[in-house]
Design a protein around this motif. Structure first.
Motif, mmCIF file in Angstrom:
data_model
loop_
_atom_site.group_PDB
_atom_site.id
_atom_site.type_symbol
_atom_site.label_atom_id
_atom_site.label_comp_id
_atom_site.label_asym_id
_atom_site.label_seq_id
_atom_site.Cartn_x
_atom_site.Cartn_y
_atom_site.Cartn_z
ATOM 1 N N ASN A 96 -7.646 2.086 -5.885
ATOM 2 C CA ASN A 96 -7.059 1.771 -4.538
ATOM 3 C C ASN A 96 -5.042 0.721 -4.112
ATOM 4 O O ASN A 96 -4.336 1.027 -3.276
ATOM 5 C CB ASN A 96 -8.264 1.856 -3.458
ATOM 6 C CG ASN A 96 -9.057 2.926 -2.960
ATOM 7 O OD1 ASN A 96 -8.782 3.562 -3.455
ATOM 8 N ND2 ASN A 96 -9.771 2.419 -2.194
ATOM 9 N N GLU A 97 -5.622 0.127 -4.897
ATOM 10 C CA GLU A 97 -4.464 -1.317 -4.864
ATOM 11 C C GLU A 97 -3.414 -0.375 -5.823
ATOM 12 O O GLU A 97 -1.926 -0.718 -4.875
ATOM 13 C CB GLU A 97 -4.817 -2.317 -4.929
ATOM 14 C CG GLU A 97 -5.409 -2.881 -4.674
ATOM 15 C CD GLU A 97 -5.806 -4.184 -5.359
ATOM 16 O OE1 GLU A 97 -6.610 -4.711 -5.013
ATOM 17 O OE2 GLU A 97 -5.537 -3.911 -6.346
ATOM 18 N N ILE A 98 -3.556 -0.020 -6.368
ATOM 19 C CA ILE A 98 -2.098 0.736 -6.662
ATOM 20 C C ILE A 98 -1.850 1.914 -6.248
ATOM 21 O O ILE A 98 -0.208 1.894 -5.749
ATOM 22 C CB ILE A 98 -2.660 1.099 -8.610
ATOM 23 C CG1 ILE A 98 -3.030 0.527 -9.713
ATOM 24 C CG2 ILE A 98 -1.149 2.316 -9.138
ATOM 25 C CD1 ILE A 98 -1.696 -0.225 -9.837
ATOM 26 N N ALA A 99 -2.922 2.538 -5.528
ATOM 27 C CA ALA A 99 -1.325 3.951 -4.780
ATOM 28 C C ALA A 99 -1.270 3.326 -3.408
ATOM 29 O O ALA A 99 -0.295 3.595 -3.176
ATOM 30 C CB ALA A 99 -3.494 4.821 -4.265
ATOM 31 N N ILE A 100 -1.559 1.871 -3.150
ATOM 32 C CA ILE A 100 -0.982 1.749 -1.463
ATOM 33 C C ILE A 100 0.574 0.705 -1.988
ATOM 34 O O ILE A 100 1.671 1.113 -1.735
ATOM 35 C CB ILE A 100 -1.691 0.594 -1.277
ATOM 36 C CG1 ILE A 100 -2.746 1.108 -0.390
ATOM 37 C CG2 ILE A 100 -0.998 -0.533 -0.717
ATOM 38 C CD1 ILE A 100 -4.350 0.456 0.218
ATOM 39 N N SER A 101 0.479 -0.016 -3.320
ATOM 40 C CA SER A 101 1.726 -0.267 -3.685
ATOM 41 C C SER A 101 2.557 0.535 -3.926
ATOM 42 O O SER A 101 3.924 0.995 -3.629
ATOM 43 C CB SER A 101 1.714 -0.484 -4.826
ATOM 44 O OG SER A 101 1.869 -1.458 -5.329
ATOM 45 N N ALA A 102 1.916 1.822 -4.138
ATOM 46 C CA ALA A 102 3.150 3.064 -4.697
ATOM 47 C C ALA A 102 3.837 3.757 -3.481
ATOM 48 O O ALA A 102 4.920 3.997 -3.344
ATOM 49 C CB ALA A 102 2.901 4.157 -5.563
ATOM 50 N N LEU A 103 2.901 3.733 -2.028
ATOM 51 C CA LEU A 103 3.326 4.000 -1.272
ATOM 52 C C LEU A 103 4.543 3.232 -0.633
ATOM 53 O O LEU A 103 5.317 3.816 -0.246
ATOM 54 C CB LEU A 103 1.836 4.167 -0.243
ATOM 55 C CG LEU A 103 1.460 5.307 0.314
ATOM 56 C CD1 LEU A 103 0.373 5.076 0.843
ATOM 57 C CD2 LEU A 103 2.344 6.243 0.481
ATOM 58 N N LEU A 104 4.206 2.231 -0.079
ATOM 59 C CA LEU A 104 5.065 1.052 -0.032
ATOM 60 C C LEU A 104 6.364 1.110 -0.893
ATOM 61 O O LEU A 104 7.401 0.313 -0.420
ATOM 62 C CB LEU A 104 4.239 -0.714 -0.620
ATOM 63 C CG LEU A 104 3.509 -0.948 0.590
ATOM 64 C CD1 LEU A 104 2.421 -1.710 0.571
ATOM 65 C CD2 LEU A 104 3.228 -0.136 1.736
#
Length: 268
Positions: free
Chosen positions: A128-136
């Motif tokens: 989840n952290e990697i996915a959120i970071s990629a979105l940002l």
């Protein structure tokens, strides 16, 4: 009165953002929601994917806490204690219904937080952290939850039978993100080796294409331990794939996270 009305509209907008985030990810912690909903997103990708969690600002965490408090009062979210003691949130039926009223597909997350191991919790947090970071950073993504539901470019069957933990997209370019521990059962590990070998062979003739959109699979990024990386490189080398050939397809990041079991002490 006008100011109060604007405040209510902002509060409602914040609530919808949180509910949509929970629908996409399944469950999230307060700090995850703070980073996702109260951090500015880049309009376009500026460079290569940076593999790092985005820390939420204190003001963002306060906004997330206030919004979650209202949603709990409305019974729009469910909460549960994670193995590390943190609180995680998922959609209730009422929350899912609110999204459906807006024309969005949604379902309750009541079965997602009932029971899971500390290792699964850590695995999902990292994904989840990697996915959120990629979105940002301006990338498009498919979360682990969406991929499990078949709502990604590989569909329910996956790409050659493989479903990654996270998908990161930039135009037609696709990155597979895999979060791996050093211990993996024999059957799953053998499947992974065979799948990677098939991918390495396909790369000789160009990037393999995924789904009806004909997206190009560029890299497989493993978030893993040193032990897993060493074993994978050794086993692929034994199958005839040089380190250079492997690096054309595979990236292994071992510095991001510490993988360890969580132990709890019974209070005396």
């Amino acid at each position: 009165m006008h100011k109060n009305k604007d405040g209510r509209l902002i509060a409602k907008s914040n609530e919808v953002r949180v509910l949509r985030g929970l629908q996409r990810f399944g469950w999230l912690r307060t700090k995850d929601l703070a980073a996702l909903c109260w951090t500015n997103w880049e309009n376009r990708v500026a460079g290569e994917l940076l593999l790092a969690a985005t820390p939420a600002k204190p003001s963002s965490i306060r906004m997330a806490q206030r919004t979650l408090q209202r949603l709990r009062h409305k019974r729009s979210v469910l909460c549960a204690k994670a193995p590390d003691g943190s609180t995680i949130y998922s959609l209730s039926e009422a929350g899912a219904s609110s999204l459906r009223d807006l024309g969005l597909q949604a379902q309750s997350g009541k079965d997602l937080t009932r029971s899971f191991s500390s290792s699964f919790f850590r695995h999902r947090c990292i994904a989840n952290e990697i996915a959120i970071s990629a979105l940002l950073q301006g990338f498009r993504i498919s979360t682990e939850r969406e991929i499990a539901q078949g709502r990604w470019c590989g569909g329910e069957k996956g790409f050659w039978g493989k479903r990654p933990d996270v998908i990161v997209r930039d135009g037609s370019r696709v990155l597979f993100i895999e979060v791996e521990r050093s211990r993996k059962n024999f059957t799953d590990y053998r499947f992974l080796l065979n799948w990677l070998e098939k991918l390495l062979r396909a790369q000789i003739n160009g990037r393999p294409l995924i789904g009806e959109e004909k997206l190009s699979l560029e890299k497989i990024i493993f978030i893993c331990t040193q032990a897993f990386r060493s074993k994978l490189q050794k086993d692929l080398f034994a199958r005839g794939w040089s380190t250079t050939q492997q690096s054309d397809v595979i990236i292994a990041s071992t510095e991001l996270y510490v993988f360890q079991d969580i132990f709890f002490h019974n209070p005396r």
